[in-house]
Scaffold this motif. Structure first.
Motif, short mmCIF file in Angstrom:
data_model
loop_
_atom_site.label_atom_id
_atom_site.label_comp_id
_atom_site.label_asym_id
_atom_site.label_seq_id
_atom_site.Cartn_x
_atom_site.Cartn_y
_atom_site.Cartn_z
N ASN A 1 -0.15 10.98 -35.11
CA ASN A 1 1.29 11.54 -35.19
C ASN A 1 2.12 10.45 -35.19
O ASN A 1 3.35 10.58 -35.20
CB ASN A 1 1.50 12.44 -33.84
N GLY A 2 1.88 9.07 -35.39
CA GLY A 2 2.64 7.87 -35.45
C GLY A 2 3.15 7.15 -34.03
O GLY A 2 3.42 6.22 -34.07
N ALA A 3 2.55 7.74 -33.08
CA ALA A 3 2.83 7.26 -31.62
C ALA A 3 1.92 6.00 -31.57
O ALA A 3 0.76 5.92 -31.96
CB ALA A 3 2.75 8.15 -30.55
N VAL A 4 2.62 4.89 -30.91
CA VAL A 4 1.95 3.73 -30.59
C VAL A 4 1.97 3.41 -29.14
O VAL A 4 2.94 3.38 -28.52
CB VAL A 4 2.53 2.56 -31.41
N TYR A 5 0.89 3.08 -28.50
CA TYR A 5 0.75 2.85 -27.04
C TYR A 5 -0.09 1.38 -26.90
O TYR A 5 -0.75 1.34 -27.83
CB TYR A 5 0.15 3.71 -26.18
N ASP A 6 0.42 0.71 -26.05
CA ASP A 6 -0.16 -0.35 -25.64
C ASP A 6 -0.66 -0.58 -24.12
O ASP A 6 0.23 0.08 -23.26
CB ASP A 6 0.37 -1.87 -26.01
N GLY A 7 -1.85 -1.00 -23.95
CA GLY A 7 -2.45 -0.99 -22.45
C GLY A 7 -3.82 -1.40 -22.46
O GLY A 7 -4.30 -1.76 -23.35
N ILE A 8 -4.39 -1.36 -21.18
CA ILE A 8 -5.57 -1.78 -20.91
C ILE A 8 -6.77 -0.62 -21.17
O ILE A 8 -6.49 0.34 -20.38
CB ILE A 8 -5.83 -2.48 -19.70
N VAL A 9 -7.66 -0.65 -21.70
CA VAL A 9 -8.46 0.39 -21.89
C VAL A 9 -9.33 0.44 -20.40
O VAL A 9 -10.02 -0.36 -20.13
CB VAL A 9 -9.67 0.25 -23.04
N GLU A 10 -9.09 1.56 -19.74
CA GLU A 10 -9.76 1.64 -18.48
C GLU A 10 -11.10 2.66 -18.63
O GLU A 10 -12.18 2.22 -17.80
CB GLU A 10 -8.87 2.66 -17.58
N VAL B 1 -13.49 5.75 -21.17
CA VAL B 1 -13.69 6.52 -22.38
C VAL B 1 -14.72 7.39 -22.18
O VAL B 1 -15.79 7.10 -21.67
CB VAL B 1 -14.03 5.56 -23.55
N ASP B 2 -14.48 8.64 -22.35
CA ASP B 2 -15.48 9.86 -22.08
C ASP B 2 -15.48 10.56 -23.66
O ASP B 2 -15.10 10.00 -24.46
CB ASP B 2 -14.99 10.73 -21.15
N ASP B 3 -16.11 11.43 -23.55
CA ASP B 3 -16.67 12.24 -24.92
C ASP B 3 -15.34 12.76 -25.61
O ASP B 3 -15.15 12.76 -26.83
CB ASP B 3 -17.52 13.50 -24.62
N ASP B 4 -14.20 12.91 -24.93
CA ASP B 4 -13.02 13.53 -25.64
C ASP B 4 -11.91 12.71 -25.66
O ASP B 4 -11.00 12.80 -26.30
CB ASP B 4 -12.75 14.81 -24.63
N ASN B 5 -11.81 11.90 -24.54
CA ASN B 5 -10.56 11.02 -24.12
C ASN B 5 -10.53 9.61 -23.94
O ASN B 5 -11.62 9.23 -23.61
CB ASN B 5 -9.71 11.77 -22.81
N LEU B 6 -9.47 8.87 -24.04
CA LEU B 6 -9.18 7.50 -23.99
C LEU B 6 -8.31 7.43 -22.83
O LEU B 6 -7.23 7.93 -22.91
CB LEU B 6 -8.87 6.58 -25.15
N TYR B 7 -8.52 6.62 -21.74
CA TYR B 7 -7.90 6.12 -20.89
C TYR B 7 -7.19 4.86 -20.83
O TYR B 7 -8.00 4.05 -20.72
CB TYR B 7 -8.53 6.55 -19.32
N GLN C 1 -2.49 6.79 -18.98
CA GLN C 1 -2.02 7.55 -20.08
C GLN C 1 -3.39 8.18 -20.78
O GLN C 1 -4.30 7.32 -20.88
CB GLN C 1 -1.44 6.66 -21.37
N VAL C 2 -3.46 9.25 -20.77
CA VAL C 2 -4.60 10.00 -21.36
C VAL C 2 -4.46 10.46 -22.79
O VAL C 2 -3.46 10.97 -23.02
CB VAL C 2 -4.96 11.30 -20.47
N LEU C 3 -5.22 9.73 -23.80
CA LEU C 3 -5.05 10.16 -25.21
C LEU C 3 -6.21 10.88 -25.73
O LEU C 3 -7.47 10.35 -25.48
CB LEU C 3 -4.62 8.72 -25.88
N PRO C 4 -6.22 11.95 -26.50
CA PRO C 4 -7.23 12.48 -27.02
C PRO C 4 -7.98 11.36 -28.17
O PRO C 4 -7.27 11.02 -29.00
CB PRO C 4 -6.81 13.85 -27.63
#
Length: 103
Positions: free
Chosen positions: A24-33, A35-41, A87-90
């Motif tokens: 959708n064009g949103a940009v996030y920056d952070g540290i990858v905590e 990853v599961d089957d559906d989401n990136l934390y 931040q939880v991202l699909p």
């Protein structure tokens, strides 16, 4: 990219500072905590909150009690600042992931 490829790329970048672009064009920056089957934390840095801004949330200049050190005499340090928010991202909405230099 397909879902298994995205999952593997995210796993490869665990605990690294990355920039994530969503479909959708949103940009996030952070540290990858995690990853599961559906989401990136991501642990997303929160902007610098100085002592004056903390007063809005905690009375008496940032201390939760009316006088210095109460109820534990000698401590009186107040509460530390929270520096990251989760931040939880699909994974299905992830378009790109790239490494960022950490300063």
């Amino acid at each position: 990219m397909k879902h298994p490829e995205i999952h593997e790329i995210c796993k490869k970048h665990m605990y690294r500072y990355v920039s994530v672009t969503m479909t959708n064009g949103a940009v996030y920056d952070g540290i990858v905590e995690n990853v599961d089957d559906d989401n990136l934390y991501l642990a997303v840095p929160i902007g610098g909150m100085d002592h004056e801004q903390m007063r809005a949330f905690l009375p008496y200049g940032g201390y939760p009690y009316p006088y210095y050190g109460y109820p534990y005499p000698g401590y009186g340090y107040g509460f530390g600042r929270r520096r990251f928010a989760r931040q939880v991202l699909p994974l299905a909405g992830l378009l790109a992931l790239s490494l960022l230099p950490y300063y």
